[in-house]
Structure formats: C-alpha cells, structure tokens
Design a protein around this motif. Structure first.
Motif, PDB file in Angstrom:
ATOM      1  N   ASP A 199       0.853  -1.181   0.000  1.00  0.00           N
ATOM      2  CA  ASP A 199       0.000   0.000   0.000  1.00  0.00           C
ATOM      3  C   ASP A 199       0.887   1.229   0.000  1.00  0.00           C
ATOM      4  OD1 ASP A 199      -2.695  -1.040   0.161  1.00  0.00           O
ATOM      5  OD2 ASP A 199      -2.229  -1.675   2.192  1.00  0.00           O
ATOM      6  N   PRO A 200       0.432   2.322  -0.614  1.00  0.00           N
ATOM      7  CA  PRO A 200       1.210   3.557  -0.558  1.00  0.00           C
ATOM      8  C   PRO A 200       1.176   4.138   0.853  1.00  0.00           C
ATOM      9  CG  PRO A 200      -0.903   3.961  -1.611  1.00  0.00           C
ATOM     10  CD  PRO A 200      -0.805   2.481  -1.375  1.00  0.00           C
ATOM     11  N   PRO A 201       2.096   5.030   1.166  1.00  0.00           N
ATOM     12  CA  PRO A 201       2.063   5.700   2.473  1.00  0.00           C
ATOM     13  C   PRO A 201       0.712   6.415   2.660  1.00  0.00           C
ATOM     14  CG  PRO A 201       4.133   6.137   1.366  1.00  0.00           C
ATOM     15  CD  PRO A 201       3.244   5.444   0.367  1.00  0.00           C
ATOM     16  N   VAL A 202       0.296   6.550   3.908  1.00  0.00           N
ATOM     17  CA  VAL A 202      -1.024   7.109   4.189  1.00  0.00           C
ATOM     18  C   VAL A 202      -0.954   8.363   5.045  1.00  0.00           C
ATOM     19  CG1 VAL A 202      -2.138   4.857   4.025  1.00  0.00           C
ATOM     20  CG2 VAL A 202      -1.353   5.660   6.225  1.00  0.00           C
ATOM     21  N   ASP A 203      -1.987   9.170   4.950  1.00  0.00           N
ATOM     22  CA  ASP A 203      -2.171  10.336   5.808  1.00  0.00           C
ATOM     23  C   ASP A 203      -2.375   9.809   7.227  1.00  0.00           C
ATOM     24  OD1 ASP A 203      -3.264  12.458   7.291  1.00  0.00           O
ATOM     25  OD2 ASP A 203      -4.569  13.126   5.667  1.00  0.00           O
ATOM     26  N   PRO A 204      -1.544  10.180   8.196  1.00  0.00           N
ATOM     27  CA  PRO A 204      -1.647   9.612   9.543  1.00  0.00           C
ATOM     28  C   PRO A 204      -2.948   9.958  10.266  1.00  0.00           C
ATOM     29  CG  PRO A 204      -0.024  11.369   9.497  1.00  0.00           C
ATOM     30  CD  PRO A 204      -0.439  11.123   8.080  1.00  0.00           C
ATOM     31  N   SER A 261      -9.884   6.046  11.974  1.00  0.00           N
ATOM     32  CA  SER A 261     -10.316   4.640  11.964  1.00  0.00           C
ATOM     33  C   SER A 261     -10.250   4.030  13.356  1.00  0.00           C
ATOM     34  CB  SER A 261      -9.440   3.825  11.007  1.00  0.00           C
ATOM     35  OG  SER A 261      -9.646   4.238   9.680  1.00  0.00           O
ATOM     36  N   ALA A 262      -9.239   4.404  14.121  1.00  0.00           N
ATOM     37  CA  ALA A 262      -9.094   3.871  15.479  1.00  0.00           C
ATOM     38  C   ALA A 262     -10.247   4.324  16.370  1.00  0.00           C
ATOM     39  CB  ALA A 262      -7.751   4.287  16.074  1.00  0.00           C
ATOM     40  N   TRP A 263     -10.737   5.547  16.168  1.00  0.00           N
ATOM     41  CA  TRP A 263     -11.901   6.005  16.948  1.00  0.00           C
ATOM     42  C   TRP A 263     -13.122   5.147  16.628  1.00  0.00           C
ATOM     43  CZ3 TRP A 263     -11.593   8.377  21.231  1.00  0.00           C
ATOM     44  CH2 TRP A 263     -10.660   9.393  21.463  1.00  0.00           C
ATOM     45  N   LEU A 264     -13.360   4.913  15.346  1.00  0.00           N
ATOM     46  CA  LEU A 264     -14.521   4.108  14.965  1.00  0.00           C
ATOM     47  C   LEU A 264     -14.363   2.654  15.407  1.00  0.00           C
ATOM     48  CD1 LEU A 264     -15.390   5.600  11.470  1.00  0.00           C
ATOM     49  CD2 LEU A 264     -16.430   6.087  13.692  1.00  0.00           C
ATOM     50  N   THR A 314      -2.001  17.815   3.984  1.00  0.00           N
ATOM     51  CA  THR A 314      -0.756  17.583   4.708  1.00  0.00           C
ATOM     52  C   THR A 314       0.180  16.765   3.824  1.00  0.00           C
ATOM     53  OG1 THR A 314       0.254  16.689   6.702  1.00  0.00           O
ATOM     54  CG2 THR A 314      -1.640  15.504   5.848  1.00  0.00           C
ATOM     55  N   THR A 315       1.445  17.034   3.979  1.00  0.00           N
ATOM     56  CA  THR A 315       2.436  16.236   3.259  1.00  0.00           C
ATOM     57  C   THR A 315       2.957  15.106   4.139  1.00  0.00           C
ATOM     58  OG1 THR A 315       4.185  17.748   3.963  1.00  0.00           O
ATOM     59  CG2 THR A 315       3.169  18.172   1.810  1.00  0.00           C
ATOM     60  N   GLU A 316       2.544  15.108   5.399  1.00  0.00           N
ATOM     61  CA  GLU A 316       2.975  14.058   6.326  1.00  0.00           C
ATOM     62  C   GLU A 316       2.371  12.725   5.896  1.00  0.00           C
ATOM     63  OE1 GLU A 316       2.853  13.046  11.096  1.00  0.00           O
ATOM     64  OE2 GLU A 316       1.931  14.881  10.370  1.00  0.00           O
ATOM     65  N   ARG A 317       3.222  11.696   5.872  1.00  0.00           N
ATOM     66  CA  ARG A 317       2.770  10.360   5.481  1.00  0.00           C
ATOM     67  C   ARG A 317       3.378   9.332   6.411  1.00  0.00           C
ATOM     68  NH1 ARG A 317      -0.764  12.556   3.482  1.00  0.00           N
ATOM     69  NH2 ARG A 317      -1.213  12.878   1.305  1.00  0.00           N
ATOM     70  N   GLU A 318       2.645   8.221   6.589  1.00  0.00           N
ATOM     71  CA  GLU A 318       3.090   7.083   7.385  1.00  0.00           C
ATOM     72  C   GLU A 318       3.248   5.892   6.467  1.00  0.00           C
ATOM     73  OE1 GLU A 318       0.318   5.976  10.441  1.00  0.00           O
ATOM     74  OE2 GLU A 318       1.156   7.411  11.839  1.00  0.00           O
ATOM     75  N   ALA A 319       4.273   5.105   6.711  1.00  0.00           N
ATOM     76  CA  ALA A 319       4.460   3.877   5.938  1.00  0.00           C
ATOM     77  C   ALA A 319       3.298   2.930   6.223  1.00  0.00           C
ATOM     78  CB  ALA A 319       5.785   3.222   6.308  1.00  0.00           C
TER      79      ALA A 319
END
Length: 140
Positions: free
Chosen positions: A4-9, A15-18, A70-75
């Motif tokens: 999967d490509p890096p994701v917006d953190p 998702s964790a809240w839901l 945002t340009t911030e991404r998570e692996a």
C-alpha cells in the motif's frame, strides 16, 4: 501481501476512533457478530489492503476533504502489521463470545480496545511499535 502507498496519519487515527466504538459496543452488548465484523475488517486490511477499510474510505471521502492538506505520510507496512495484531485479538474475542467463554471474549476484546484507544487518542500505535521492534531483530 500487496504494498500500500504511504497514508495520511490522520486516517488511521480516525479509523481507530470508529474501531474503538465498535469494540465498546461489542463488549457492552456481547454481540459476537459485531466483533466478527470488526475481525473481518482487520483481516481485509492486514492481509489484502488498507484501502479496503470502510472507516478509511469514510475518512477519505467525508473528513479529509474538509481538512487542510498535509504532506505528512506514514508507511503502510507497520499499519498493516497492527491490523494483523488487531485481527488476532478480535478473532480470539469472537471465538470467546461465540462459544460462551465470555471472559475470554471480554479480555481479548479489551486488549484490542486499549490498543485502538491509544492510537485514537494519543497517536500511539502499539502494533506499529511492535513491527518496528521486530524489524530490529530481523537478520539483515
């Protein structure tokens, strides 16, 4: 496992809240089918692709467009590993509730809930941290 490509953190935290809400509902009601549905979501994300997460899709279509870019991404690899850990906990919880071993179901689901809440509230992904720790000990 596809990459999967890096994701917006912010997406995994949403998702964790839901996920936390679903886990609390399953624990309060004891409805094992609700926990089984969350288990399927974890499995799809861990073993196929994070893009299959319905909570992530909800984030991308309704929440993300309202936020500043945002340009911030998570692996994605640590996130997928974390989904796999969630899968194990909720699978054990589902088996516990479905077979009448309510204490087992409650304990396993509580473990998943603690991890989901830590991620949602504080951005601390226990599964991601486990992934990074295990990678340190992997032979080069």
């Amino acid at each position: 496992m596809s990459a999967d490509p890096p994701v917006d953190p912010r997406g995994p935290r949403f998702s964790a809240w839901l996920t936390s809400l679903v886990l609390v509902l399953a624990m309060v009601t004891g409805v094992w089918q609700l926990l089984a549905a969350q288990t399927v979501i974890f499995a799809m994300c861990a073993f196929v692709s994070l893009r299959l997460n319905p909570y992530g899709q909800l984030y991308r279509t309704t929440v993300q467009p309202r936020l500043r870019p945002t340009t911030e991404r998570e692996a994605s690899e640590p996130l997928r590993f974390a989904q796999g850990v969630g899968f194990v906990f909720t699978l054990v919880g589902t088996i516990g509730y479905a077979s009448g071993l309510t204490t087992l179901g409650l304990v396993a689901t509580s473990g998943a809930l603690v991890a989901a809440l830590l991620n949602a509230a504080f951005g601390l992904c226990l599964g991601c941290e486990m992934y990074l720790l295990l990678r340190r000990f992997r032979p080069a």
